[in-house]
Design a protein around this motif. Structure first.
Motif, PDB file in Angstrom:
ATOM      1  N   TYR A 165     -52.647  28.468 -67.948  1.00 59.99           N
ATOM      2  CA  TYR A 165     -51.672  29.298 -68.662  1.00 59.99           C
ATOM      3  C   TYR A 165     -51.041  28.508 -69.806  1.00 59.99           C
ATOM      4  O   TYR A 165     -50.892  29.013 -70.925  1.00 59.99           O
ATOM      5  N   ASP A 215     -51.941  30.595 -61.608  1.00 67.21           N
ATOM      6  CA  ASP A 215     -52.541  29.489 -62.349  1.00 67.21           C
ATOM      7  C   ASP A 215     -52.560  28.258 -61.455  1.00 67.21           C
ATOM      8  O   ASP A 215     -51.519  27.821 -60.971  1.00 67.21           O
ATOM      9  N   LEU A 235     -57.647  31.727 -64.539  1.00 66.70           N
ATOM     10  CA  LEU A 235     -56.382  32.440 -64.334  1.00 66.70           C
ATOM     11  C   LEU A 235     -56.666  33.732 -63.576  1.00 66.70           C
ATOM     12  O   LEU A 235     -57.651  34.416 -63.844  1.00 66.70           O
TER      13      LEU A 235
END
Length: 440
Positions: free
Chosen positions: A163, A158, A147
């Motif tokens: 996420y 992402d 990320l």
């Protein structure tokens, strides 16, 4: 060489500032300086990896890493306080006093011949092939570590579903798990550590190959495994980490003699003591108190020492000699897997060898003055969790400390695990010079 991560589909998802919990006030000011300077110089630059992951779950990361499209040499041109390190992974370290911001160039999995990438029997031994941010995302180990926090709009980027996995609190490898573990067997230890640290569950497919591939840890450098053990056991989640090693079949490959001793100890007393020691370690870390690797490994290898000692005594070896030989044997055998530096192994052995002296109760003042007395006494207290037979010895030596003018709170509570455990050198006594007449 093709890699399973090359086939992982990427799809950019941008999580805007109002939909995530990351704030610049929780990010190191030095990391922000690096991000802004690289951006102002025309490069892409993102906060990446564990810091982003931890901030999303409300943690307080100590290390902040940056990913960029600038090469290490270009990063160095931007910062006078920068040094380039590493052969396996070429990195830039931007140094701000005690804090180091690690800056890595986006890396690709596939080598088109323009970079520096080397595999050895399935293991990745050098990886300096640069690519795009999408390439970099799929090259990372776990989705939760792929990320990227962007300073231009404070969003999270992402590319591989990380996420969503962080929200679900699940740890998942990117690509084929077996292939990724073969690339770098230490990833199995990282999986255990992160699950323990974050209180995540581990994805079924990510966990499945670990027991079978556990022996691959023997291919990792012993010095690297020592560092990984410090991360696993000194980050405040040692007990959960140890249980994770047991659950996923990694303990026999990492601490083989301890694993064998625990399996042979039917009462479970040695395991209770070991876990109690690790919980005490976690409590000290939580209170921001020092923890010594010497004491940690004294706890981790104590079952192995006890088993070796009993075997030698059953062979008729004199008790004192058996103790020394057992300590040496366990230390040497473990060193083939984990390179425990002598500055820790020596005091570890002294902690073990002092245990027999507590029951003798001789030369009290001399033992109280031993450099490892306090650590050894705390170890004796810890042994109460395995057997009440040590209660009288604990009481005797507690009183001995009080009578010698020691403050009881200054022993166990303040000195448990403290320092690196290096013995204090004895002062050499001066020889008196004889006068000429004395020789007459």
């Amino acid at each position: 060489m093709p890699n399973s991560a090359d086939t992982v589909p990427t799809s950019l998802r941008i999580i805007p500032r109002d939909q995530h919990a990351i704030s610049r006030k929780d990010i190191s000011p030095n990391a922000l300086r690096v991000l802004y300077r690289l951006r102002d110089a025309g490069f892409q630059a993102y906060l990446v990896g564990g810091a982003v992951r931890d901030l999303l779950v409300g943690g307080h990361p100590k290390d902040f890493d940056v990913a960029t499209d600038a090469t290490p040499e270009q990063v160095k041109q931007q910062f006078r306080n920068c040094r380039l390190i590493g052969r396996r992974f070429r990195l830039a370290h931007v140094v701000f006093g005690r804090e180091i911001i690690e800056v890595a160039t986006f890396r690709a999995n596939s080598d088109d011949g323009s970079g520096d990438r080397q595999m050895d029997d399935g293991r990745l031994v050098r990886d300096n092939v640069y690519g795009s941010i999408e390439d970099d995302a799929v090259r990372r180990d776990f989705t939760a570590n792929a990320l990227y926090y962007a300073i231009e709009d404070f969003s999270v980027r992402d590319y591989v579903g990380g996420y969503q996995d962080v929200e679900a609190r699940v740890l998942k490898l990117i690509g084929d798990p077996e292939e990724r573990y073969r690339e770098d067997p230490v990833r199995m230890l990282r999986a255990i550590r992160l699950v323990a640290k974050l209180d995540f569950s581990i994805d079924v497919a990510t966990a499945a190959p670990i027991p079978e591939l556990a022996p691959l840890l023997g291919q990792a450098a012993p010095a690297r495994l020592f560092e990984e053990c410090l991360k696993l056991f000194l980050s405040g989640h040692a007990a959960a980490g140890f249980e994770g090693l047991e659950r996923h079949g990694l303990l026999p490959s990492l601490l083989p003699e301890t694993a064998a001793a625990l399996a042979a100890n039917r009462s479970g007393a040695l395991r209770r003591m070991l876990l109690q020691g690790l919980r005490a370690t976690d409590a000290r870390v939580a209170n921001d108190e020092p923890v010594s690797p010497a004491f940690l490994f004294a706890v981790l290898l104590w079952p192995a020492y006890c088993r070796a000692l009993i075997a030698l005594q059953n062979q008729g070896v004199h008790p004192a000699e058996a103790q020394r030989r057992a300590a040496d044997r366990v230390t040497l055998h473990q060193a083939t897997t984990i390179a425990l530096p002598r500055r820790f192994s020596q005091p570890m052995q002294e902690i073990w060898l002092l245990q027999s002296r507590f029951s003798q109760r001789k030369r009290v003042a001399r033992l109280l003055g031993h450099p490892q007395f306090r650590a050894a006494y705390d170890f004796l207290v810890l042994r109460l969790s395995a057997s009440e037979e040590h209660a009288d010895d604990v009481a005797f030596w507690r009183d001995a400390q009080l009578q010698s003018g020691e403050n009881e709170s200054g022993s166990s509570d303040e000195h448990l695990f403290e320092g690196e455990g290096e013995a204090t050198p004895r002062r050499r006594r001066r020889r008196r010079r004889r006068s000429p007449s004395a020789n007459a």
